[in-house]
Write a protein that holds these residues in place. Structure first.
Motif, mmCIF file in Angstrom:
data_model
loop_
_atom_site.group_PDB
_atom_site.id
_atom_site.type_symbol
_atom_site.label_atom_id
_atom_site.label_comp_id
_atom_site.label_asym_id
_atom_site.label_seq_id
_atom_site.Cartn_x
_atom_site.Cartn_y
_atom_site.Cartn_z
ATOM 1 N N LYS A 23 0.901 -1.167 -0.127
ATOM 2 C CA LYS A 23 0.028 0.071 0.216
ATOM 3 C C LYS A 23 0.942 1.359 -0.033
ATOM 4 N N GLU A 24 2.231 1.209 0.708
ATOM 5 C CA GLU A 24 3.050 2.305 0.664
ATOM 6 C C GLU A 24 4.250 1.985 -0.173
ATOM 7 N N GLY A 25 4.180 1.137 -0.903
ATOM 8 C CA GLY A 25 5.534 0.890 -1.737
ATOM 9 C C GLY A 25 5.611 -0.557 -2.336
ATOM 10 N N ASP A 26 6.875 -1.121 -1.982
ATOM 11 C CA ASP A 26 7.014 -2.690 -2.374
ATOM 12 C C ASP A 26 5.993 -3.426 -1.952
ATOM 13 N N LYS A 27 5.584 -4.361 -2.834
ATOM 14 C CA LYS A 27 4.390 -5.246 -2.473
ATOM 15 C C LYS A 27 4.964 -6.550 -1.637
ATOM 16 N N THR A 28 6.332 -6.679 -1.708
ATOM 17 C CA THR A 28 6.700 -7.695 -0.977
ATOM 18 C C THR A 28 7.034 -7.435 0.414
ATOM 19 N N THR A 29 6.872 -6.374 1.017
ATOM 20 C CA THR A 29 7.335 -5.790 2.462
ATOM 21 C C THR A 29 6.313 -5.114 3.004
ATOM 22 N N LEU A 30 6.373 -4.957 4.157
ATOM 23 C CA LEU A 30 5.406 -3.937 5.164
ATOM 24 C C LEU A 30 6.267 -2.899 5.429
ATOM 25 N N SER A 31 5.565 -1.690 5.269
ATOM 26 C CA SER A 31 6.162 -0.552 5.892
ATOM 27 C C SER A 31 5.829 -0.522 7.389
ATOM 28 N N LYS A 36 1.450 -1.385 11.348
ATOM 29 C CA LYS A 36 0.565 -0.954 12.305
ATOM 30 C C LYS A 36 -0.897 -1.286 11.926
ATOM 31 N N GLU A 37 -1.143 -1.225 10.691
ATOM 32 C CA GLU A 37 -2.576 -1.448 10.179
ATOM 33 C C GLU A 37 -3.043 -2.816 10.347
ATOM 34 N N LEU A 38 -1.904 -3.997 9.822
ATOM 35 C CA LEU A 38 -2.133 -5.291 10.123
ATOM 36 C C LEU A 38 -2.381 -5.411 11.423
ATOM 37 N N LEU A 39 -1.580 -5.185 12.329
ATOM 38 C CA LEU A 39 -1.676 -5.699 13.605
ATOM 39 C C LEU A 39 -2.869 -4.978 14.507
ATOM 40 N N THR A 40 -3.402 -3.998 14.225
ATOM 41 C CA THR A 40 -4.670 -3.441 14.670
ATOM 42 C C THR A 40 -5.999 -3.909 14.119
ATOM 43 N N ALA A 41 -5.743 -4.285 13.104
ATOM 44 C CA ALA A 41 -6.969 -4.688 12.135
ATOM 45 C C ALA A 41 -7.069 -6.503 12.512
ATOM 46 N N PHE A 60 8.254 -2.878 15.391
ATOM 47 C CA PHE A 60 9.038 -2.742 13.798
ATOM 48 C C PHE A 60 10.508 -3.086 14.059
ATOM 49 N N LYS A 61 11.340 -2.471 14.987
ATOM 50 C CA LYS A 61 12.731 -2.510 14.870
ATOM 51 C C LYS A 61 13.047 -4.122 15.164
ATOM 52 N N ASP A 62 12.397 -4.662 16.207
ATOM 53 C CA ASP A 62 12.726 -6.080 16.575
ATOM 54 C C ASP A 62 12.609 -7.097 15.403
ATOM 55 N N LEU A 63 11.375 -6.812 14.482
ATOM 56 C CA LEU A 63 10.804 -7.550 13.268
ATOM 57 C C LEU A 63 11.934 -7.309 12.317
ATOM 58 N N ASP A 64 12.585 -6.056 11.902
ATOM 59 C CA ASP A 64 13.319 -5.864 10.997
ATOM 60 C C ASP A 64 14.659 -6.365 11.128
ATOM 61 N N ALA A 65 14.883 -7.736 11.161
ATOM 62 C CA ALA A 65 16.093 -8.321 11.251
ATOM 63 C C ALA A 65 17.268 -8.036 10.598
ATOM 64 N N ASN A 66 16.975 -7.777 9.122
ATOM 65 C CA ASN A 66 17.985 -7.299 8.198
ATOM 66 C C ASN A 66 18.206 -5.666 8.133
ATOM 67 N N THR A 70 11.998 -2.084 6.454
ATOM 68 C CA THR A 70 10.713 -2.772 6.000
ATOM 69 C C THR A 70 10.714 -4.307 6.675
ATOM 70 N N VAL A 71 9.468 -4.657 6.698
ATOM 71 C CA VAL A 71 9.254 -6.110 7.108
ATOM 72 C C VAL A 71 8.868 -6.939 6.107
ATOM 73 N N ASP A 72 9.962 -7.829 5.904
ATOM 74 C CA ASP A 72 9.615 -9.057 4.714
ATOM 75 C C ASP A 72 8.604 -10.001 5.134
ATOM 76 N N PHE A 73 8.442 -10.975 4.315
ATOM 77 C CA PHE A 73 7.615 -12.101 4.609
ATOM 78 C C PHE A 73 8.045 -13.015 5.753
ATOM 79 N N GLN A 74 9.292 -13.190 5.594
ATOM 80 C CA GLN A 74 9.865 -14.044 6.701
ATOM 81 C C GLN A 74 10.034 -13.496 7.931
#
Length: 95
Positions: A23-31, A36-41, A60-66, A70-74
């Motif tokens: 929705k905010e860029g790359d279709k293979t990642t979450l901004s 936030k939208e995913l978690l709250t919904a 977000f920081k903890d999830l963004d391992a690389n 962004t947060v990728d599928f893994q």
């Protein structure tokens, strides 16, 4: 032959990711906003309608391992797996 419960859960996991990604860029990642939208919904019972930006930033920081911003599928699957394990521990203790 119909899909097993596990196959349905896997399909749902994939579908939810792509419902919010891109929705905010790359279709293979979450901004951060998409996460936030995913978690709250999708996890309102766990995360509530949290507007705590500090808590979201930490998740977000903890999830963004690389550390690519962004947060990728893994990374998303890691979050879901961790929450699932916490829920299992919680319900196992109630017995």
């Amino acid at each position: 032959m119909s899909a097993s419960e596990l196959q349905k859960a896997m399909t749902s996991l994939i579908a939810v990711f792509y419902k919010y990604s891109g929705k905010e860029g790359d279709k293979t990642t979450l901004s951060k906003g998409e996460l936030k939208e995913l978690l709250t919904a999708e996890m309102a019972d766990i995360f509530g309608k949290s507007t705590d930006q500090t808590a979201l930033d930490k998740i977000f920081k903890d999830l963004d391992a690389n550390r690519d911003g962004t947060v990728d599928f893994q990374e998303y699957v890691t979050l879901v797996a961790c929450i699932t394990m916490l829920c299992n521990d919680f319900f196992s203790q109630k017995k």
